[in-house]
Structures are given as structure tokens and as C-alpha cells.
Scaffold this active site. Sequence first.
Site, PDB file in Angstrom:
ATOM      1  NE  ARG A  30      -3.850  -2.070   2.322  1.00  0.00           N
ATOM      2  CZ  ARG A  30      -4.804  -2.462   1.481  1.00  0.00           C
ATOM      3  NH1 ARG A  30      -5.114  -1.704   0.441  1.00  0.00           N
ATOM      4  NH2 ARG A  30      -5.446  -3.602   1.666  1.00  0.00           N
ATOM      5  CG  ASP A  31       1.429   5.596  -2.238  1.00  0.00           C
ATOM      6  OD1 ASP A  31       1.951   5.611  -3.366  1.00  0.00           O
ATOM      7  OD2 ASP A  31       1.618   6.489  -1.382  1.00  0.00           O
ATOM      8  CB  ILE A  32       3.607   5.753   2.732  1.00  0.00           C
ATOM      9  CG1 ILE A  32       3.758   5.857   4.234  1.00  0.00           C
ATOM     10  CG2 ILE A  32       4.113   6.988   2.014  1.00  0.00           C
ATOM     11  CD1 ILE A  32       5.208   5.858   4.691  1.00  0.00           C
ATOM     12  CG  ASN A  88       3.647   8.982 -12.381  1.00  0.00           C
ATOM     13  OD1 ASN A  88       2.791   9.159 -13.240  1.00  0.00           O
ATOM     14  ND2 ASN A  88       3.382   9.062 -11.084  1.00  0.00           N
ATOM     15  CD  GLU A  96       6.587  12.586  -5.417  1.00  0.00           C
ATOM     16  OE1 GLU A  96       6.425  11.746  -4.512  1.00  0.00           O
ATOM     17  OE2 GLU A  96       5.868  13.589  -5.566  1.00  0.00           O
ATOM     18  CB  VAL A  97      10.116   6.362  -5.617  1.00  0.00           C
ATOM     19  CG1 VAL A  97      11.011   5.204  -5.192  1.00  0.00           C
ATOM     20  CG2 VAL A  97       9.566   7.095  -4.388  1.00  0.00           C
ATOM     21  CG  HIS A 101       6.513   3.320  -8.512  1.00  0.00           C
ATOM     22  ND1 HIS A 101       7.740   3.918  -8.656  1.00  0.00           N
ATOM     23  CD2 HIS A 101       5.618   4.320  -8.380  1.00  0.00           C
ATOM     24  CE1 HIS A 101       7.595   5.223  -8.607  1.00  0.00           C
ATOM     25  NE2 HIS A 101       6.310   5.507  -8.447  1.00  0.00           N
ATOM     26  CG  MET A 102       0.916  -0.518 -12.225  1.00  0.00           C
ATOM     27  SD  MET A 102       0.473  -2.200 -12.749  1.00  0.00           S
ATOM     28  CE  MET A 102       1.219  -2.236 -14.365  1.00  0.00           C
ATOM     29  CG  HIS A 103       1.004   5.061  -8.716  1.00  0.00           C
ATOM     30  ND1 HIS A 103       1.095   5.678  -7.484  1.00  0.00           N
ATOM     31  CD2 HIS A 103       2.110   5.448  -9.401  1.00  0.00           C
ATOM     32  CE1 HIS A 103       2.195   6.403  -7.424  1.00  0.00           C
ATOM     33  NE2 HIS A 103       2.832   6.288  -8.581  1.00  0.00           N
TER      34      HIS A 103
HETATM   35  P1  5GP Z   1       5.786   8.480  -8.016  1.00  0.00           P
HETATM   36  O1  5GP Z   1       5.431   9.922  -7.858  1.00  0.00           O
HETATM   37  O2  5GP Z   1       7.275   8.242  -8.005  1.00  0.00           O
HETATM   38  O3  5GP Z   1       5.096   7.828  -9.179  1.00  0.00           O
HETATM   39  O4  5GP Z   1       5.163   7.745  -6.743  1.00  0.00           O
HETATM   40  C1  5GP Z   1       5.903   7.377  -5.622  1.00  0.00           C
HETATM   41  C2  5GP Z   1       4.918   6.900  -4.595  1.00  0.00           C
HETATM   42  O5  5GP Z   1       5.622   6.229  -3.575  1.00  0.00           O
HETATM   43  C3  5GP Z   1       4.121   8.024  -3.934  1.00  0.00           C
HETATM   44  O6  5GP Z   1       2.730   7.838  -4.159  1.00  0.00           O
HETATM   45  C4  5GP Z   1       4.506   7.928  -2.464  1.00  0.00           C
HETATM   46  O7  5GP Z   1       3.433   8.205  -1.596  1.00  0.00           O
HETATM   47  C5  5GP Z   1       5.006   6.490  -2.343  1.00  0.00           C
HETATM   48  N1  5GP Z   1       6.007   6.275  -1.313  1.00  0.00           N
HETATM   49  C6  5GP Z   1       7.143   7.019  -1.152  1.00  0.00           C
HETATM   50  N2  5GP Z   1       7.868   6.541  -0.112  1.00  0.00           N
HETATM   51  C7  5GP Z   1       7.165   5.473   0.376  1.00  0.00           C
HETATM   52  C8  5GP Z   1       7.421   4.574   1.439  1.00  0.00           C
HETATM   53  O8  5GP Z   1       8.407   4.647   2.155  1.00  0.00           O
HETATM   54  N3  5GP Z   1       6.494   3.599   1.658  1.00  0.00           N
HETATM   55  C9  5GP Z   1       5.368   3.482   0.870  1.00  0.00           C
HETATM   56  N4  5GP Z   1       4.520   2.499   1.179  1.00  0.00           N
HETATM   57  N5  5GP Z   1       5.110   4.321  -0.142  1.00  0.00           N
HETATM   58  C10 5GP Z   1       5.998   5.308  -0.395  1.00  0.00           C
END
Ligand code: 5GP
Length: 116
Positions: A30-32, A88, A96-97, A101-103
Amino acid sequence: MAEETIFSKIIRKEIDADVLYQDELVTAFRDINPRTPTHVLIIPNKLIPTTNDVESEDEAMMGRMFTVAKKIAKEEGIAEDGYRLIVNCNAHGGQEVYHVHMHLVGGSPLGPLLMV
Ligand code: 5GP
């Protein structure tokens, strides 16, 4: 060599995350910071920074991300109403990360395009 992110630590269970699924190819948790009632991230266990770095040898992993998304959507009870899968890439994509990753987002109507 790509730099590890927090997601590598989640895969190795070195930090806490609400992990819903893990196998030899992918991990889902799950997303944080959930933007929708269901917000799950599905990632390859291999560190691939962006979709620009996906190679043909990664196709099994990329395919598994979709079958796991389908399985989790069903388990979360959102398969029938529908959901959105988002990947993304880089700055303009809002990444951001830097670990692909697939949301999986759903649980309420999302409108024509989720911009966040
Ligand atoms: P991006 O913007 O890179 O597509 O999405 C990165 C996602 O990773 C964000 O929705 C953010 O909330 C999630 N995220 C970042 N750090 C962590 C973490 O430490 N644990 C979890 N579960 N999600 C994270």
C-alpha cells in the site's frame, strides 16, 4: 549502477510496509500516502529506475505487474467498478521514486484523468 531507493528496503523487508503480495518477480504494497481509497504500488524486485530502463529481459516482470494488479483489484473489491494503473516516468511524468512502480488506484470514480 543505479542507486537503490526506499523500495529496495521494502522488498527486502528492512523497513515496514503493508505488503499485500510478493513473489520472485514483484512486490505489491500500500502507498504510504494514498490518494484514493485503494492505492497500491506494484514494483519489480529488480531495481529498474524508470520505464526508459526496461529491457526485453524484464518483460516477464512487467507482465507479472499486470497480473498482480488484476489479482489485488479483485481482492480489494474494485475490479468490477474499475480502477486505474499508472506508471510515471522522470520529471515531466511526476516520478518521485526512481524504482519503476505501477500505481493501482481506485475505490471511487477517478474522472477522465488523475493528474496527481
Ligand atoms: P511516483 O510519484 O514516483 O510515481 O510515486 C511514488 C509513490 O511512492 C508516492 O505515491 C509515495 O506516496 C510512495 N512512497 C514514497 N515513499 C514510500 C514509502 O516509504 N512507503 C510506501 N509504502 N510508499 C511510499
